[in-house]
Design a protein around this motif. Structure first.
Motif, PDB file in Angstrom:
ATOM      1  N   LEU A   1     108.089  18.507  50.118  1.00  0.00           N
ATOM      2  CA  LEU A   1     108.692  18.325  48.804  1.00  0.00           C
ATOM      3  C   LEU A   1     107.889  19.047  47.732  1.00  0.00           C
ATOM      4  CD1 LEU A   1     110.676  16.964  46.832  1.00  0.00           C
ATOM      5  CD2 LEU A   1     109.211  14.933  46.900  1.00  0.00           C
ATOM      6  N   TYR A   2     106.566  19.004  47.834  1.00  0.00           N
ATOM      7  CA  TYR A   2     105.717  19.586  46.791  1.00  0.00           C
ATOM      8  C   TYR A   2     105.218  20.989  47.131  1.00  0.00           C
ATOM      9  CZ  TYR A   2     105.624  15.336  44.050  1.00  0.00           C
ATOM     10  OH  TYR A   2     105.998  14.281  43.255  1.00  0.00           O
ATOM     11  N   GLU A   3     105.529  21.480  48.317  1.00  0.00           N
ATOM     12  CA  GLU A   3     105.042  22.799  48.709  1.00  0.00           C
ATOM     13  C   GLU A   3     105.531  23.891  47.759  1.00  0.00           C
ATOM     14  OE1 GLU A   3     104.506  25.086  52.903  1.00  0.00           O
ATOM     15  OE2 GLU A   3     106.534  24.387  52.452  1.00  0.00           O
ATOM     16  N   SER A   4     106.790  23.807  47.329  1.00  0.00           N
ATOM     17  CA  SER A   4     107.374  24.778  46.391  1.00  0.00           C
ATOM     18  C   SER A   4     108.075  24.019  45.278  1.00  0.00           C
ATOM     19  CB  SER A   4     108.370  25.698  47.100  1.00  0.00           C
ATOM     20  OG  SER A   4     107.752  26.400  48.160  1.00  0.00           O
TER      21      SER A   4
ATOM     22  N   TYR B   1      99.284  20.005  47.745  1.00  0.00           N
ATOM     23  CA  TYR B   1     100.366  20.494  48.601  1.00  0.00           C
ATOM     24  C   TYR B   1     101.054  21.725  48.019  1.00  0.00           C
ATOM     25  CZ  TYR B   1     100.047  15.898  50.891  1.00  0.00           C
ATOM     26  OH  TYR B   1      99.620  14.781  51.558  1.00  0.00           O
ATOM     27  N   VAL B   2     100.906  21.952  46.716  1.00  0.00           N
ATOM     28  CA  VAL B   2     101.654  23.009  46.035  1.00  0.00           C
ATOM     29  C   VAL B   2     101.111  24.383  46.422  1.00  0.00           C
ATOM     30  CG1 VAL B   2     102.351  23.978  43.818  1.00  0.00           C
ATOM     31  CG2 VAL B   2     102.175  21.489  44.093  1.00  0.00           C
ATOM     32  N   LYS B   3     102.000  25.199  46.967  1.00  0.00           N
ATOM     33  CA  LYS B   3     101.645  26.579  47.309  1.00  0.00           C
ATOM     34  C   LYS B   3     102.423  27.602  46.488  1.00  0.00           C
ATOM     35  CE  LYS B   3     100.400  25.494  52.099  1.00  0.00           C
ATOM     36  NZ  LYS B   3     100.680  25.760  53.533  1.00  0.00           N
ATOM     37  N   LYS B   4     103.580  27.167  45.964  1.00  0.00           N
ATOM     38  CA  LYS B   4     104.413  28.098  45.196  1.00  0.00           C
ATOM     39  C   LYS B   4     104.970  27.404  43.964  1.00  0.00           C
ATOM     40  CE  LYS B   4     108.327  31.319  45.701  1.00  0.00           C
ATOM     41  NZ  LYS B   4     109.294  31.902  46.649  1.00  0.00           N
ATOM     42  N   LEU B   5     104.764  28.003  42.801  1.00  0.00           N
ATOM     43  CA  LEU B   5     105.309  27.503  41.534  1.00  0.00           C
ATOM     44  C   LEU B   5     106.188  28.586  40.916  1.00  0.00           C
ATOM     45  CD1 LEU B   5     102.331  25.726  39.722  1.00  0.00           C
ATOM     46  CD2 LEU B   5     104.490  24.664  40.383  1.00  0.00           C
ATOM     47  N   VAL B   6     107.409  28.222  40.564  1.00  0.00           N
ATOM     48  CA  VAL B   6     108.315  29.140  39.877  1.00  0.00           C
ATOM     49  C   VAL B   6     108.757  28.448  38.591  1.00  0.00           C
ATOM     50  CG1 VAL B   6     110.505  30.389  39.973  1.00  0.00           C
ATOM     51  CG2 VAL B   6     109.087  30.192  42.038  1.00  0.00           C
ATOM     52  N   ILE B   7     108.164  28.856  37.473  1.00  0.00           N
ATOM     53  CA  ILE B   7     108.450  28.255  36.168  1.00  0.00           C
ATOM     54  C   ILE B   7     109.152  29.298  35.301  1.00  0.00           C
ATOM     55  CG2 ILE B   7     107.478  27.062  34.171  1.00  0.00           C
ATOM     56  CD1 ILE B   7     107.088  25.622  36.856  1.00  0.00           C
ATOM     57  N   LYS B   8     110.467  29.129  35.119  1.00  0.00           N
ATOM     58  CA  LYS B   8     111.251  30.106  34.363  1.00  0.00           C
ATOM     59  C   LYS B   8     111.849  29.508  33.098  1.00  0.00           C
ATOM     60  CE  LYS B   8     112.037  33.521  37.865  1.00  0.00           C
ATOM     61  NZ  LYS B   8     112.855  34.698  38.188  1.00  0.00           N
ATOM     62  N   ASP B   9     111.402  28.327  32.728  1.00  0.00           N
ATOM     63  CA  ASP B   9     111.777  27.735  31.444  1.00  0.00           C
ATOM     64  C   ASP B   9     110.567  26.995  30.909  1.00  0.00           C
ATOM     65  OD1 ASP B   9     113.339  27.243  29.282  1.00  0.00           O
ATOM     66  OD2 ASP B   9     114.679  25.818  30.239  1.00  0.00           O
TER      67      ASP B   9
ATOM     68  N   ASN C   1      95.489  24.939  46.294  1.00  0.00           N
ATOM     69  CA  ASN C   1      96.043  25.759  47.380  1.00  0.00           C
ATOM     70  C   ASN C   1      97.189  26.655  46.914  1.00  0.00           C
ATOM     71  OD1 ASN C   1      94.387  24.733  49.558  1.00  0.00           O
ATOM     72  ND2 ASN C   1      95.493  22.800  49.304  1.00  0.00           N
ATOM     73  N   LEU C   2      97.326  26.816  45.607  1.00  0.00           N
ATOM     74  CA  LEU C   2      98.404  27.644  45.064  1.00  0.00           C
ATOM     75  C   LEU C   2      98.245  29.096  45.503  1.00  0.00           C
ATOM     76  CD1 LEU C   2     100.884  27.565  43.111  1.00  0.00           C
ATOM     77  CD2 LEU C   2      99.309  28.276  41.287  1.00  0.00           C
ATOM     78  N   VAL C   3      99.313  29.648  46.061  1.00  0.00           N
ATOM     79  CA  VAL C   3      99.304  31.033  46.534  1.00  0.00           C
ATOM     80  C   VAL C   3     100.151  31.922  45.632  1.00  0.00           C
ATOM     81  CG1 VAL C   3      99.949  32.569  48.436  1.00  0.00           C
ATOM     82  CG2 VAL C   3      98.931  30.328  48.924  1.00  0.00           C
ATOM     83  N   HIS C   4     101.295  31.397  45.153  1.00  0.00           N
ATOM     84  CA  HIS C   4     102.243  32.186  44.346  1.00  0.00           C
ATOM     85  C   HIS C   4     102.551  31.453  43.051  1.00  0.00           C
ATOM     86  CE1 HIS C   4     105.914  34.708  43.596  1.00  0.00           C
ATOM     87  NE2 HIS C   4     106.241  33.607  42.932  1.00  0.00           N
ATOM     88  N   CYS C   5     102.521  32.180  41.944  1.00  0.00           N
ATOM     89  CA  CYS C   5     102.922  31.598  40.658  1.00  0.00           C
ATOM     90  C   CYS C   5     103.834  32.559  39.904  1.00  0.00           C
ATOM     91  CB  CYS C   5     101.713  31.276  39.783  1.00  0.00           C
ATOM     92  SG  CYS C   5     102.168  30.491  38.206  1.00  0.00           S
ATOM     93  N   THR C   6     105.016  32.066  39.544  1.00  0.00           N
ATOM     94  CA  THR C   6     105.934  32.779  38.663  1.00  0.00           C
ATOM     95  C   THR C   6     105.980  32.029  37.341  1.00  0.00           C
ATOM     96  OG1 THR C   6     107.334  33.663  40.441  1.00  0.00           O
ATOM     97  CG2 THR C   6     108.359  33.395  38.278  1.00  0.00           C
TER      98      THR C   6
ATOM     99  N   LEU D   1      91.733  29.579  43.467  1.00  0.00           N
ATOM    100  CA  LEU D   1      91.067  30.634  44.225  1.00  0.00           C
ATOM    101  C   LEU D   1      91.911  31.209  45.351  1.00  0.00           C
ATOM    102  CD1 LEU D   1      87.444  29.149  44.363  1.00  0.00           C
ATOM    103  CD2 LEU D   1      88.481  30.670  42.654  1.00  0.00           C
ATOM    104  N   ASN D   2      92.990  30.505  45.746  1.00  0.00           N
ATOM    105  CA  ASN D   2      93.864  31.017  46.799  1.00  0.00           C
ATOM    106  C   ASN D   2      95.046  31.808  46.250  1.00  0.00           C
ATOM    107  OD1 ASN D   2      92.635  29.905  49.256  1.00  0.00           O
ATOM    108  ND2 ASN D   2      93.071  27.919  48.326  1.00  0.00           N
ATOM    109  N   LEU D   3      95.103  31.987  44.934  1.00  0.00           N
ATOM    110  CA  LEU D   3      96.234  32.689  44.318  1.00  0.00           C
ATOM    111  C   LEU D   3      96.254  34.150  44.756  1.00  0.00           C
ATOM    112  CD1 LEU D   3      98.559  32.268  42.257  1.00  0.00           C
ATOM    113  CD2 LEU D   3      97.006  33.135  40.494  1.00  0.00           C
ATOM    114  N   ARG D   4      97.404  34.569  45.299  1.00  0.00           N
ATOM    115  CA  ARG D   4      97.538  35.943  45.778  1.00  0.00           C
ATOM    116  C   ARG D   4      98.727  36.680  45.176  1.00  0.00           C
ATOM    117  NH1 ARG D   4      93.250  34.892  46.615  1.00  0.00           N
ATOM    118  NH2 ARG D   4      92.048  34.804  48.553  1.00  0.00           N
ATOM    119  N   GLU D   5      99.678  35.939  44.590  1.00  0.00           N
ATOM    120  CA  GLU D   5     100.893  36.561  44.067  1.00  0.00           C
ATOM    121  C   GLU D   5     101.197  36.018  42.679  1.00  0.00           C
ATOM    122  OE1 GLU D   5     102.956  36.804  48.523  1.00  0.00           O
ATOM    123  OE2 GLU D   5     103.963  35.726  46.895  1.00  0.00           O
ATOM    124  N   VAL D   6     101.412  36.905  41.710  1.00  0.00           N
ATOM    125  CA  VAL D   6     101.763  36.478  40.353  1.00  0.00           C
ATOM    126  C   VAL D   6     102.971  37.260  39.859  1.00  0.00           C
ATOM    127  CG1 VAL D   6      99.441  35.723  39.722  1.00  0.00           C
ATOM    128  CG2 VAL D   6     100.135  38.092  39.266  1.00  0.00           C
TER     129      VAL D   6
END
Length: 465
Positions: free
Chosen positions: A45-48, A78-86, A112-117, A136-141
């Protein structure tokens, strides 16, 4: 024989089943079944986490999400991907600063965040960027580059070790810092995308400056950069020690010489090109011939083309489609054409002769679309279809009529594994329900249901230049 309930299935099997669940509310329900279900469902549930402007109370959801992540570090892990568009940016300064503080605190817990939008204009500030730097695990922005005095562009240069950067609507000061940022993270960067709206800031000169620090690019994309010609792109390719697998060239300079650029298809840098996204140029005949040469010896799988509009570039020629199929039929997985029609015969050839076709996005008239059923039935791996009507043919067609048309099409290609169908601005998921008839035989029923996946359908991701 004793029956086994769903909750008694082995944990190993449940974890596989849960991977096919996409709707957050369904995970929430699973969490309430028992502790075993909860332990499996909560991490998924919290992975993305996704927040889009069209979500109900989207701005409130941003605040609620980050309050939860701030208060509960266990969930945040648990969060690995965040997509914040608002973002609720139209608040009083004090309230806005408070929300930024909440968001920054929540981000720091996402270890453990890998991707952030984070793309909402005016929603990024120094505190958010500083918090992301602690991940420190962030690889994609994917971030909004219009800093507008909200953040210090020099902070971007501290993001190193990135594999993927997407920069949207960058301001002049952000572009000034781009060479320094690329120098810091270039050795690990595999994907670079610059998305603008007719910006004069991205130039051949800039690309020539950053090219030496991009030795391992695998995907490179430019959108809305009318000052970039073939020379800038060739500079990027010439410095690359790897092989480009994905290339996007949209809305570039009218002086872009496709004929000269087509020779790049014969080089080792493009020898493994699998994805090409491109904007049509005039004159169409010369452009098609040059693109054919570019694609001549590459293992193309994804082809996507956009028309700038105009009667002279309103139809993709049949001979171009035939050549594409002839050379790439065994590999082609996506055929996508926007703002220009494709003939019914060309679509039929693509569906019947491309055995690995999975995605088909085309423009055609409604009367042609209504005949698609038997044609789509020939594409045995087709999973996603989207039909746009020409602008002059979309007026007066109701949603109910389109829905009826789509249902009729799907009834004629029941063996094709289509899971998503769209028409104009509508997208549906396809569900297949198995039922047992009174005589004991089983039959399947196809249903069109609301699109529920958190990701935006790819054909709607960007308004193309």
């Amino acid at each position: 024989m004793s029956s086994t309930s769903f909750s008694e299935l082995p944990i190993e099997l449940l974890s596989v089943i849960f991977q096919f669940i996409v709707k957050p509310s369904h995970f929430t329900t699973l969490c309430l079944v028992n502790t075993s279900f909860r332990d499996l469902a909560v991490p998924l549930l919290y992975e993305s986490a996704y927040v889009y402007p069209w979500h109900n109370e989207s701005k409130l959801k941003v605040v609620q999400l980050f309050r939860t992540l701030r208060r509960n570090a266990t969930l945040a892990r648990y969060v690995k991907k965040l997509v914040i568009k608002d973002f609720p940016k139209s608040l009083a300064t004090a309230q806005l600063e408070e929300i930024w503080t909440i968001c920054a605190a929540g981000l720091r817990n996402c270890v453990n965040l890998v991707h952030c939008t984070w793309t909402r204009d005016g929603s990024l500030n120094d505190a958010i960027l500083e918090a992301l730097l602690s991940c420190l695990n962030l690889r994609e922005v994917e971030i909004n580059g219009h800093h507008d005095g909200q953040y210090n562009p020099s902070l971007l240069c501290r993001f190193t070790g990135l594999n993927k950067i997407t920069l949207i609507m960058p301001s002049g000061l952000v572009i000034q810092h781009l060479p320094f940022w690329i120098k810091e993270t270039g050795p690990t960067l595999q994907y670079l995308s610059l998305i603008c709206k007719a910006s004069s800031l991205i130039t051949d000169s800039l690309l020539k400056i950053i090219a030496p620090n991009l030795p391992f690019l695998e995907h490179f994309s430019l959108l809305g950069c009318p000052k970039v010609t073939h020379e800038g792109i060739l500079a990027i390719l010439s410095q690359n020690k790897c092989v480009i697998q994905g290339l996007g060239l949209e809305g570039l300079s009218p002086n872009f010489d496709m004929t000269k650029f087509s020779f790049a298809g014969q080089t080792s840098t493009l020898s493994q090109l699998r994805s090409l996204t491109i904007t049509v140029q005039r004159p169409l005949e010369i452009w098609t011939r040059s693109v054919q040469k570019l694609m001549e010896n590459v293992p193309l799988e994804l082809f996507q083309v956009y028309s700038p509009g105009g009667e002279d570039v309103s139809i993709l020629p049949d001979d171009f489609c035939s050549e594409l199929v002839s050379r790439h039929h065994g590999r082609l997985r996506r055929f996508s054409v926007h703002r220009m029609r494709v003939s019914f015969g060309a679509v039929e050839k693509i569906c019947s002769q491309c055995p690995n076709l999975e995605q088909l996005f085309v423009v055609m008239r409604r009367q042609e679309m209504r005949l698609l059923g038997p044609v789509l039935a020939k594409a045995h791996k087709l999973r996603s279809v989207h039909i746009n009507f020409p602008l002059d043919a979309a007026i007066g067609v109701t949603r109910a009529e389109i829905l009826e048309d789509v249902q009729a099409i799907l009834q004629e290609c029941t063996e094709t594994p289509i899971i998503q169908f769209g028409c104009n601005t509508r997208v549906w998921q396809i569900e297949r329900a198995v039922r047992r008839e009174e005589i004991g035989e089983f039959s399947s029923e196809i249903r069109l249901v609301k699109y529920e996946r958190p990701e935006v359908p790819e054909q709607f991701l960007v308004l193309r230049a």
